[in-house]
Design a protein around this motif. Structure first.
Motif, PDB file in Angstrom:
ATOM      1  N   ARG A   1      10.219   8.557  -2.835  1.00 26.26           N
ATOM      2  CA  ARG A   1      10.559   9.397  -3.994  1.00 26.26           C
ATOM      3  C   ARG A   1      12.058   9.659  -4.031  1.00 26.26           C
ATOM      4  N   ASN A   2      12.594   9.662  -5.253  1.00 24.71           N
ATOM      5  CA  ASN A   2      14.032   9.897  -5.479  1.00 24.71           C
ATOM      6  C   ASN A   2      14.906   8.801  -4.877  1.00 24.71           C
ATOM      7  N   THR A   3      14.351   7.606  -4.725  1.00 22.56           N
ATOM      8  CA  THR A   3      15.116   6.446  -4.270  1.00 22.56           C
ATOM      9  C   THR A   3      14.827   5.276  -5.211  1.00 22.56           C
ATOM     10  N   PRO A   4      15.642   4.222  -5.173  1.00 21.56           N
ATOM     11  CA  PRO A   4      15.372   3.039  -6.008  1.00 21.56           C
ATOM     12  C   PRO A   4      14.056   2.346  -5.670  1.00 21.56           C
ATOM     13  N   ASP A   5      13.502   2.606  -4.472  1.00 23.51           N
ATOM     14  CA  ASP A   5      12.258   1.962  -4.055  1.00 23.51           C
ATOM     15  C   ASP A   5      11.012   2.759  -4.430  1.00 23.51           C
ATOM     16  N   TYR A   6      11.189   3.817  -5.240  1.00 24.30           N
ATOM     17  CA  TYR A   6      10.077   4.703  -5.570  1.00 24.30           C
ATOM     18  C   TYR A   6       8.900   3.929  -6.148  1.00 24.30           C
ATOM     19  N   ARG A   7       7.728   4.161  -5.586  1.00 29.09           N
ATOM     20  CA  ARG A   7       6.500   3.549  -6.090  1.00 29.09           C
ATOM     21  C   ARG A   7       5.305   4.430  -5.745  1.00 29.09           C
ATOM     22  N   VAL A   8       4.260   4.291  -6.528  1.00 32.50           N
ATOM     23  CA  VAL A   8       3.026   5.034  -6.310  1.00 32.50           C
ATOM     24  C   VAL A   8       1.884   4.040  -6.207  1.00 32.50           C
ATOM     25  N   LEU A   9       1.060   4.175  -5.176  1.00 36.70           N
ATOM     26  CA  LEU A   9      -0.121   3.335  -5.000  1.00 36.70           C
ATOM     27  C   LEU A   9      -1.348   4.155  -5.361  1.00 36.70           C
ATOM     28  N   LEU A  10      -2.066   3.697  -6.381  1.00 39.60           N
ATOM     29  CA  LEU A  10      -3.311   4.333  -6.790  1.00 39.60           C
ATOM     30  C   LEU A  10      -4.486   3.516  -6.268  1.00 39.60           C
ATOM     31  N   PHE A  11      -5.511   4.207  -5.794  1.00 36.88           N
ATOM     32  CA  PHE A  11      -6.638   3.550  -5.143  1.00 36.88           C
ATOM     33  C   PHE A  11      -7.946   3.863  -5.867  1.00 36.88           C
ATOM     34  N   ALA A  12      -8.822   2.875  -5.912  1.00 38.22           N
ATOM     35  CA  ALA A  12     -10.209   3.087  -6.328  1.00 38.22           C
ATOM     36  C   ALA A  12     -11.057   2.967  -5.071  1.00 38.22           C
ATOM     37  N   VAL A  13     -11.782   4.033  -4.755  1.00 38.25           N
ATOM     38  CA  VAL A  13     -12.543   4.110  -3.502  1.00 38.25           C
ATOM     39  C   VAL A  13     -14.028   4.110  -3.825  1.00 38.25           C
ATOM     40  N   THR A  14     -14.788   3.312  -3.115  1.00 41.22           N
ATOM     41  CA  THR A  14     -16.233   3.246  -3.342  1.00 41.22           C
ATOM     42  C   THR A  14     -16.931   4.365  -2.581  1.00 41.22           C
ATOM     43  N   PRO A  15     -18.165   4.716  -2.993  1.00 44.64           N
ATOM     44  CA  PRO A  15     -18.938   5.719  -2.234  1.00 44.64           C
ATOM     45  C   PRO A  15     -19.189   5.296  -0.794  1.00 44.64           C
ATOM     46  N   ALA A  16     -19.081   3.979  -0.530  1.00 37.69           N
ATOM     47  CA  ALA A  16     -19.275   3.482   0.838  1.00 37.69           C
ATOM     48  C   ALA A  16     -18.000   3.584   1.669  1.00 37.69           C
ATOM     49  N   ALA A  17     -16.991   4.325   1.149  1.00 38.59           N
ATOM     50  CA  ALA A  17     -15.746   4.569   1.879  1.00 38.59           C
ATOM     51  C   ALA A  17     -14.954   3.284   2.105  1.00 38.59           C
ATOM     52  N   ARG A  18     -14.843   2.480   1.057  1.00 37.43           N
ATOM     53  CA  ARG A  18     -14.021   1.271   1.092  1.00 37.43           C
ATOM     54  C   ARG A  18     -13.117   1.260  -0.144  1.00 37.43           C
TER      55      ARG A  18
ATOM     56  N   ASN B   1      -3.576  -0.291  -7.285  1.00 40.18           N
ATOM     57  CA  ASN B   1      -2.609  -0.530  -8.349  1.00 40.18           C
ATOM     58  C   ASN B   1      -1.274   0.070  -7.931  1.00 40.18           C
ATOM     59  N   VAL B   2      -0.260  -0.777  -7.821  1.00 35.03           N
ATOM     60  CA  VAL B   2       1.066  -0.346  -7.394  1.00 35.03           C
ATOM     61  C   VAL B   2       1.947  -0.179  -8.621  1.00 35.03           C
ATOM     62  N   HIS B   3       2.485   1.023  -8.806  1.00 38.49           N
ATOM     63  CA  HIS B   3       3.327   1.324  -9.967  1.00 38.49           C
ATOM     64  C   HIS B   3       4.722   1.712  -9.477  1.00 38.49           C
ATOM     65  N   PHE B   4       5.731   1.003  -9.974  1.00 37.34           N
ATOM     66  CA  PHE B   4       7.107   1.247  -9.577  1.00 37.34           C
ATOM     67  C   PHE B   4       7.770   2.212 -10.557  1.00 37.34           C
ATOM     68  N   SER B   5       8.403   3.251 -10.030  1.00 35.68           N
ATOM     69  CA  SER B   5       9.112   4.261 -10.827  1.00 35.68           C
ATOM     70  C   SER B   5       8.253   4.810 -11.959  1.00 35.68           C
ATOM     71  N   PRO B   6       7.005   5.204 -11.692  1.00 33.67           N
ATOM     72  CA  PRO B   6       6.160   5.690 -12.777  1.00 33.67           C
ATOM     73  C   PRO B   6       6.525   7.122 -13.164  1.00 33.67           C
ATOM     74  N   ALA B   7       6.332   7.444 -14.441  1.00 32.30           N
ATOM     75  CA  ALA B   7       6.580   8.799 -14.920  1.00 32.30           C
ATOM     76  C   ALA B   7       5.285   9.597 -14.798  1.00 32.30           C
ATOM     77  N   VAL B   8       4.958  10.036 -13.589  1.00 32.38           N
ATOM     78  CA  VAL B   8       3.717  10.761 -13.341  1.00 32.38           C
ATOM     79  C   VAL B   8       4.016  12.026 -12.568  1.00 32.38           C
ATOM     80  N   GLU B   9       3.072  12.951 -12.642  1.00 31.70           N
ATOM     81  CA  GLU B   9       3.205  14.199 -11.892  1.00 31.70           C
ATOM     82  C   GLU B   9       2.604  13.972 -10.513  1.00 31.70           C
ATOM     83  N   VAL B  10       3.381  14.215  -9.488  1.00 28.55           N
ATOM     84  CA  VAL B  10       2.929  14.061  -8.106  1.00 28.55           C
ATOM     85  C   VAL B  10       2.719  15.450  -7.532  1.00 28.55           C
TER      86      VAL B  10
END
Length: 280
Positions: free
Chosen positions: A245-262, A267-276
Motif C-alpha cells: 500500500r502507498n507504493t508503486p507495487d500496490y495490489r490487492v488479491l481477492l479470493f473465492a473460497v469454497t466451503p471445503a476450505a480451498r 483475482n489480482v488487481h493493481f492499484s485498485p480504487a477500493v476501500e481496505v
C-alpha cells in the motif's frame, strides 16, 4: 494552440480520463494506453475547432475503450467471473447507489457486459454523459443508447456484486494459510490450500492466467519474492491480501473460497480504487 498549452489543457483532464478508462477496461495498464491514445489524437488534431475539450476527450477515450473491449471479445478472452441473469425490475434508489460504487466487485460484474452496454452504463451512470453524446460512439440513436444503459443496469443489479462466500472466519483461515505458505516458500502447503481447478487472473495486460493448483502455487512463490510486506484485510466484504500500500507495487488479491476450505479463484488487481478495512 501551442503544443505546450495543449498539453497543459490535456493534463487538466487526465485524471477524469483515467477514471473513465479504468471503469471501462478494468485494467490500469490498458486505461493508461487509452488515455495516451487520446493524447496522440488530440496532438494530431491540434485542438483547433474543439469547443468542449473535456467532452471531446471523453468521447475519444470512450471510442478507444470500445475498440479495445471488442478486440478482447474477438480474441476470446474470458471475463473475470460469471454472473446470473438479471431480473427485469429497476429501482431508482438502487440506481443512484450503483452509480457511486466503483469497487473491485463491480468491475468484475462489468466484465460480463457487452462492450456497447458497458460503455453506455459507465459513461451515463457513472459520469453523467448525456445519451446524445453516447449515441454516436456506439453507432446508435440516443434512444437505443438509453436502452443499452438500461439493459446493463438491470444486469448489474441482478448480478451478485460479491458471490456467496464462506464466513469470514473460514476465509481468514484459508487466505491466512495461503499467505503464510507463500512467505515460507512452501510449495506443498500452497498446493494443499488450493482447489485442484483453481484459476488465477489479473487486471494487468499480458499477465498470465494460471490454472491448476501446481501452476498457481508456482506463480504465488514468484510473486512473493517480488513484492514487499503483505497483510490480510477486508475488501468488498471478503478477506483479501494487500501488498505494498502507498507504493508503486500496490495490489490487492481477492479470493473465492469454497466451503471445503480451498481457494478456487484468485483475482489480482493493481492499484485498485477500493476501500481496505482491517479485519474484525
Amino acid at each position: 494552440m501551442s503544443d505546450e498549452l495543449l498539453a497543459e489543457h490535456f493534463e487538466a483532464h487526465r485524471g477524469h480520463l483515467r477514471a473513465v478508462a479504468y471503469r471501462m477496461l478494468g485494467s490500469t495498464a490498458e486505461a493508461e494506453d487509452a488515455v495516451q491514445e487520446a493524447w496522440l489524437r488530440l496532438s494530431r488534431a491540434g485542438g483547433e475547432g474543439v469547443g468542449n475539450l473535456g467532452g471531446w476527450l471523453t468521447t475519444v477515450v470512450g471510442r478507444v475503450c470500445l475498440d479495445m473491449l471488442r478486440s478482447r471479445r474477438r480474441r476470446g478472452e474470458e471475463p473475470l467471473s460469471e454472473v446470473e441473469q438479471a431480473p427485469d425490475a429497476a429501482d431508482p434508489e438502487k440506481d443512484a447507489l450503483l452509480a457511486d460504487s466503483v469497487g473491485v466487485a463491480l468491475l468484475v460484474v462489468l466484465e460480463t457486459l457487452e462492450p456497447a452496454e458497458r460503455l453506455a452504463f459507465v459513461l451515463h451512470d457513472m459520469f453523467a454523459v448525456p445519451f446524445d453524446e453516447i449515441a454516436p460512439i456506439v453507432d446508435r440513436t440516443p434512444a437505443a443508447a438509453r436502452q443499452l444503459a438500461s439493459r446493463a443496469r438491470r444486469r448489474v443489479q441482478g448480478a451478485p456484486l460479491s458471490p456467496p462466500e464462506p464466513d469470514l472466519a473460514l476465509q481468514r483461515q484459508v487466505v491466512g494459510a495461503f499467505l503464510a505458505a507463500a512467505r515460507r516458500g512452501d510449495f506443498d502447503a500452497l498446493v494443499a490450500v488450493l482447489d485442484p481447478d483453481v484459476v488465477s487472473r489479473s487486471d494487468i495486460r499480458d499477465f498470465p492466467v494460471r490454472r491448476g493448483a501446481a501452476e498457481v502455487a508456482r506463480g504465488a512463490l514468484v510473486s512473493a519474492t517480488l513484492t514487499g510486506e503483505a497483510a490480510l484485510a477486508l475488501v468488498d466484504g471478503r478477506v483479501a491480501i494487500v501488498y505494498g500500500r502507498n507504493t508503486p507495487d500496490y495490489r490487492v488479491l481477492l479470493f473465492a473460497v469454497t466451503p471445503a476450505a480451498r481457494i478456487r479463484e484468485i483475482n489480482v488487481h493493481f492499484s485498485p480504487a477500493v476501500e481496505v478495512l482491517p479485519l474484525p
